[in-house]
Design a protein around this motif. Structure first.
Motif, PDB file in Angstrom:
ATOM      1  N   PHE A 150      -8.886 -13.769   6.442  1.00  0.00           N
ATOM      2  CA  PHE A 150      -9.785 -13.958   7.587  1.00  0.00           C
ATOM      3  C   PHE A 150      -9.834 -12.692   8.435  1.00  0.00           C
ATOM      4  CE2 PHE A 150     -10.360 -15.005  12.085  1.00  0.00           C
ATOM      5  CZ  PHE A 150     -11.612 -15.626  12.034  1.00  0.00           C
ATOM      6  N   ILE A 151      -8.665 -12.116   8.712  1.00  0.00           N
ATOM      7  CA  ILE A 151      -8.608 -10.919   9.548  1.00  0.00           C
ATOM      8  C   ILE A 151      -9.262  -9.733   8.848  1.00  0.00           C
ATOM      9  CG2 ILE A 151      -7.033  -9.226  10.585  1.00  0.00           C
ATOM     10  CD1 ILE A 151      -5.119 -11.577  11.133  1.00  0.00           C
ATOM     11  N   VAL A 152      -8.980  -9.571   7.543  1.00  0.00           N
ATOM     12  CA  VAL A 152      -9.547  -8.441   6.797  1.00  0.00           C
ATOM     13  C   VAL A 152     -11.064  -8.568   6.679  1.00  0.00           C
ATOM     14  CG1 VAL A 152      -9.663  -7.313   4.536  1.00  0.00           C
ATOM     15  CG2 VAL A 152      -7.443  -7.948   5.505  1.00  0.00           C
ATOM     16  N   VAL A 153     -11.549  -9.770   6.333  1.00  0.00           N
ATOM     17  CA  VAL A 153     -12.994  -9.977   6.192  1.00  0.00           C
ATOM     18  C   VAL A 153     -13.697  -9.789   7.537  1.00  0.00           C
ATOM     19  CG1 VAL A 153     -14.798 -11.669   5.672  1.00  0.00           C
ATOM     20  CG2 VAL A 153     -12.822 -11.446   4.162  1.00  0.00           C
ATOM     21  N   ALA A 154     -13.082 -10.330   8.597  1.00  0.00           N
ATOM     22  CA  ALA A 154     -13.661 -10.144   9.935  1.00  0.00           C
ATOM     23  C   ALA A 154     -13.753  -8.661  10.279  1.00  0.00           C
ATOM     24  CB  ALA A 154     -12.819 -10.879  10.978  1.00  0.00           C
ATOM     25  N   GLY A 155     -12.726  -7.918   9.901  1.00  0.00           N
ATOM     26  CA  GLY A 155     -12.739  -6.482  10.146  1.00  0.00           C
ATOM     27  C   GLY A 155     -13.797  -5.769   9.321  1.00  0.00           C
ATOM     28  N   MET A 156     -13.991  -6.227   8.078  1.00  0.00           N
ATOM     29  CA  MET A 156     -15.012  -5.622   7.221  1.00  0.00           C
ATOM     30  C   MET A 156     -16.408  -5.813   7.801  1.00  0.00           C
ATOM     31  SD  MET A 156     -13.844  -4.042   4.550  1.00  0.00           S
ATOM     32  CE  MET A 156     -12.375  -3.895   3.531  1.00  0.00           C
ATOM     33  N   GLY A 163     -11.716  -3.381   8.809  1.00  0.00           N
ATOM     34  CA  GLY A 163     -11.207  -4.207   7.720  1.00  0.00           C
ATOM     35  C   GLY A 163     -10.191  -3.463   6.873  1.00  0.00           C
ATOM     36  N   VAL A 164     -10.449  -2.198   6.596  1.00  0.00           N
ATOM     37  CA  VAL A 164      -9.500  -1.381   5.823  1.00  0.00           C
ATOM     38  C   VAL A 164      -8.199  -1.215   6.604  1.00  0.00           C
ATOM     39  CG1 VAL A 164      -9.082   0.886   4.799  1.00  0.00           C
ATOM     40  CG2 VAL A 164     -11.363  -0.158   4.646  1.00  0.00           C
ATOM     41  N   PHE A 167      -6.346  -4.439   6.445  1.00  0.00           N
ATOM     42  CA  PHE A 167      -5.823  -4.626   5.086  1.00  0.00           C
ATOM     43  C   PHE A 167      -4.460  -3.965   4.956  1.00  0.00           C
ATOM     44  CE2 PHE A 167      -5.162  -3.075   0.788  1.00  0.00           C
ATOM     45  CZ  PHE A 167      -5.409  -4.196   0.013  1.00  0.00           C
ATOM     46  N   TYR A 168      -4.340  -2.750   5.450  1.00  0.00           N
ATOM     47  CA  TYR A 168      -3.071  -2.023   5.325  1.00  0.00           C
ATOM     48  C   TYR A 168      -2.067  -2.427   6.402  1.00  0.00           C
ATOM     49  CZ  TYR A 168      -4.978   0.707   1.567  1.00  0.00           C
ATOM     50  OH  TYR A 168      -5.491   1.073   0.347  1.00  0.00           O
ATOM     51  N   ARG A 169      -2.535  -2.811   7.578  1.00  0.00           N
ATOM     52  CA  ARG A 169      -1.618  -3.227   8.639  1.00  0.00           C
ATOM     53  C   ARG A 169      -0.801  -4.447   8.207  1.00  0.00           C
ATOM     54  NH1 ARG A 169      -4.259  -4.235  14.363  1.00  0.00           N
ATOM     55  NH2 ARG A 169      -4.280  -1.959  14.285  1.00  0.00           N
ATOM     56  N   TYR A 170      -1.447  -5.373   7.537  1.00  0.00           N
ATOM     57  CA  TYR A 170      -0.759  -6.613   7.166  1.00  0.00           C
ATOM     58  C   TYR A 170      -0.393  -6.667   5.685  1.00  0.00           C
ATOM     59  CZ  TYR A 170      -2.617  -7.845  11.724  1.00  0.00           C
ATOM     60  OH  TYR A 170      -2.934  -7.842  13.066  1.00  0.00           O
ATOM     61  N   MET A 196       4.083  -1.086   9.497  1.00  0.00           N
ATOM     62  CA  MET A 196       3.018  -0.209   9.017  1.00  0.00           C
ATOM     63  C   MET A 196       2.480   0.743  10.076  1.00  0.00           C
ATOM     64  SD  MET A 196       2.754  -0.599   5.823  1.00  0.00           S
ATOM     65  CE  MET A 196       1.200   0.213   5.458  1.00  0.00           C
ATOM     66  N   ARG A 197       2.981   0.659  11.294  1.00  0.00           N
ATOM     67  CA  ARG A 197       2.564   1.635  12.309  1.00  0.00           C
ATOM     68  C   ARG A 197       2.960   3.036  11.850  1.00  0.00           C
ATOM     69  NH1 ARG A 197       4.984  -1.308  17.702  1.00  0.00           N
ATOM     70  NH2 ARG A 197       3.763  -3.239  17.558  1.00  0.00           N
ATOM     71  N   GLY A 198       1.983   3.887  11.703  1.00  0.00           N
ATOM     72  CA  GLY A 198       2.253   5.246  11.238  1.00  0.00           C
ATOM     73  C   GLY A 198       2.380   5.390   9.742  1.00  0.00           C
ATOM     74  N   ASN A 199       2.241   4.285   8.998  1.00  0.00           N
ATOM     75  CA  ASN A 199       2.413   4.318   7.538  1.00  0.00           C
ATOM     76  C   ASN A 199       1.181   3.885   6.754  1.00  0.00           C
ATOM     77  OD1 ASN A 199       5.233   5.165   7.316  1.00  0.00           O
ATOM     78  ND2 ASN A 199       5.697   3.204   8.303  1.00  0.00           N
ATOM     79  N   LYS A 200       0.148   3.459   7.461  1.00  0.00           N
ATOM     80  CA  LYS A 200      -1.038   2.939   6.770  1.00  0.00           C
ATOM     81  C   LYS A 200      -1.709   3.996   5.890  1.00  0.00           C
ATOM     82  CE  LYS A 200      -2.693   1.235  10.707  1.00  0.00           C
ATOM     83  NZ  LYS A 200      -1.490   1.099  11.546  1.00  0.00           N
ATOM     84  N   VAL A 201      -1.835   5.195   6.407  1.00  0.00           N
ATOM     85  CA  VAL A 201      -2.494   6.264   5.637  1.00  0.00           C
ATOM     86  C   VAL A 201      -1.684   6.596   4.388  1.00  0.00           C
ATOM     87  CG1 VAL A 201      -3.211   8.683   5.661  1.00  0.00           C
ATOM     88  CG2 VAL A 201      -3.659   7.225   7.645  1.00  0.00           C
ATOM     89  N   LYS A 202      -0.356   6.577   4.503  1.00  0.00           N
ATOM     90  CA  LYS A 202       0.494   6.862   3.351  1.00  0.00           C
ATOM     91  C   LYS A 202       0.255   5.864   2.219  1.00  0.00           C
ATOM     92  CE  LYS A 202       2.940  10.563   3.904  1.00  0.00           C
ATOM     93  NZ  LYS A 202       2.927  11.647   2.906  1.00  0.00           N
ATOM     94  N   LEU A 203       0.177   4.587   2.571  1.00  0.00           N
ATOM     95  CA  LEU A 203      -0.050   3.578   1.543  1.00  0.00           C
ATOM     96  C   LEU A 203      -1.459   3.698   0.979  1.00  0.00           C
ATOM     97  CD1 LEU A 203       1.041   1.219  -0.050  1.00  0.00           C
ATOM     98  CD2 LEU A 203       0.328  -0.320   1.797  1.00  0.00           C
ATOM     99  N   PHE A 204      -2.421   4.006   1.821  1.00  0.00           N
ATOM    100  CA  PHE A 204      -3.799   4.204   1.370  1.00  0.00           C
ATOM    101  C   PHE A 204      -3.872   5.346   0.355  1.00  0.00           C
ATOM    102  CE2 PHE A 204      -7.884   6.477   2.001  1.00  0.00           C
ATOM    103  CZ  PHE A 204      -8.748   5.494   1.536  1.00  0.00           C
ATOM    104  N   ILE A 205      -3.204   6.451   0.652  1.00  0.00           N
ATOM    105  CA  ILE A 205      -3.201   7.592  -0.263  1.00  0.00           C
ATOM    106  C   ILE A 205      -2.487   7.233  -1.561  1.00  0.00           C
ATOM    107  CG2 ILE A 205      -2.301   9.939  -0.597  1.00  0.00           C
ATOM    108  CD1 ILE A 205      -2.747  10.385   2.414  1.00  0.00           C
ATOM    109  N   MET A 206      -1.413   6.454  -1.450  1.00  0.00           N
ATOM    110  CA  MET A 206      -0.716   6.024  -2.660  1.00  0.00           C
ATOM    111  C   MET A 206      -1.635   5.199  -3.547  1.00  0.00           C
ATOM    112  SD  MET A 206       2.653   3.637  -3.202  1.00  0.00           S
ATOM    113  CE  MET A 206       1.665   2.172  -3.536  1.00  0.00           C
ATOM    114  N   HIS A 207      -2.391   4.282  -2.956  1.00  0.00           N
ATOM    115  CA  HIS A 207      -3.341   3.482  -3.724  1.00  0.00           C
ATOM    116  C   HIS A 207      -4.402   4.364  -4.372  1.00  0.00           C
ATOM    117  CE1 HIS A 207      -2.380  -0.505  -1.441  1.00  0.00           C
ATOM    118  NE2 HIS A 207      -1.567  -0.290  -2.446  1.00  0.00           N
ATOM    119  N   LEU A 208      -4.902   5.349  -3.641  1.00  0.00           N
ATOM    120  CA  LEU A 208      -5.906   6.260  -4.196  1.00  0.00           C
ATOM    121  C   LEU A 208      -5.363   7.016  -5.401  1.00  0.00           C
ATOM    122  CD1 LEU A 208      -7.730   7.943  -1.157  1.00  0.00           C
ATOM    123  CD2 LEU A 208      -8.633   6.235  -2.749  1.00  0.00           C
ATOM    124  N   SER A 209      -4.076   7.298  -5.397  1.00  0.00           N
ATOM    125  CA  SER A 209      -3.492   8.068  -6.502  1.00  0.00           C
ATOM    126  C   SER A 209      -3.538   7.310  -7.827  1.00  0.00           C
ATOM    127  CB  SER A 209      -2.035   8.440  -6.163  1.00  0.00           C
ATOM    128  OG  SER A 209      -1.185   7.308  -6.216  1.00  0.00           O
TER     129      SER A 209
END
Length: 284
Positions: A150-156, A163-164, A167-170, A196-209
């Motif tokens: 619900f939170i992710v879709v609402a954000g999208m 939404g993105v 997605f990473y916050r939770y 995930m405060r301060g770590n969201k971008v790290k996980l996003f980059i990991m997923h991109l890899s």
């Protein structure tokens, strides 16, 4: 081994590059660290993780494919639009029952798959039956999944970017619930947001890899779909549509290996977030 998972940094590193701020850990490792840790953990042990992903995909997708094929409705406006664009109109036939079923079991399987990979990564007894463990906590896993979606879709809906972020916050909520099933869905979401405060971008980059591996894994399915289309064999309803979906599912089986790879790396990320890693050393 029930305690700390041990992986290693390159030999020129003196210590793990993790910054602690008031019990919260900020990860500074590169994405390559987590993929290397996943490869080390999976080396010679791919069978169970791949089988776990396969089991979940079968139980999540095959019933939905069946319902979409035999008990579907068509979204007429979209079908007309796709047909005008030269695409096969039955592609938008779907079953509301299939969608409802998928929503109801997604939380339990998300918990179960997470529980399996946590046990596997920590060198604990990781039987594939763990993927069904979420059904023993069905209400909590369902509530957590619904809250998360619900939170992710609402954000999208709010220009995609929120939404993105959500997605990473939770994203660690199911890991937290697996580590302590007594925690409520709200508590798991709150703790994930804190971690995930301060770590969201790290996980996003990991997923991109992992994007390259995912693309390679779906190419056989896409090619099979093209071949079937040229033969006049399309996705649709009825037995033909169901067989078509099964063939594409089998042709895309490379995603089972990619899924095992990504899930193992995600647990490495989570265990670093929660401070379970000790001193390590390995090449990547």
């Amino acid at each position: 081994m029930t305690g700390v998972q041990t992986c290693a940094l390159p030999i020129f590193e003196n210590e793990r590059k993790v910054i602690r701020i008031m019990e919260r850990i900020i990860i500074t490792e590169e994405a390559a660290y987590f993929s290397a840790c996943a490869r080390q953990t999976l080396a010679g042990k791919w069978t169970k993780p791949v089988l776990a992903v396969l089991i979940v995909d079968v139980f999540m997708q095959i019933p939905t494919m069946f319902l979409d094929s035999f008990f579907s409705v068509r979204v007429r406006s979209l079908n007309v639009m796709l047909k005008n664009a030269g695409m096969y109109e039955d592609i938008m036939a779907f079953s509301p029952a299939g969608a409802i079923l998928e929503i109801f079991i997604a939380g339990a399987f998300a918990f179960g798959l997470t529980a399996f990979f946590i046990a596997f990564f920590r060198r604990q007894d990781a039987g594939t039956t763990l993927v069904f463990s979420g059904f023993g906590r069905f209400i909590n896993t369902l509530v957590l999944f619904l809250l998360y979606m619900f939170i992710v879709v609402a954000g999208m809906i709010l220009f995609i970017v929120p939404g993105v972020i959500f997605f990473y916050r939770y994203s660690q909520a199911f890991c937290i619930m697996c580590d302590d099933p007594k925690k409520s869905p709200i508590q798991c979401m709150a703790e994930s947001a804190f971690l995930m405060r301060g770590n969201k971008v790290k996980l996003f980059i990991m997923h991109l890899s992992f994007a390259g591996w995912a693309i390679l894994a779906v190419i056989p399915g896409a090619m099979t779909s093209e071949v079937l289309a040229k033969m006049g064999f399309y996705s649709g309803t009825g037995m033909i549509g169901f067989i078509y979906k099964i063939i594409i599912f089998i042709a895309s089986s490379g995603m089972f290996w990619v899924g095992a790879y990504i899930n193992t790396a995600q647990i490495a990320f989570y265990d670093m977030l929660t401070g379970r890693f000790k001193k390590v050393r390995f090449h990547y």
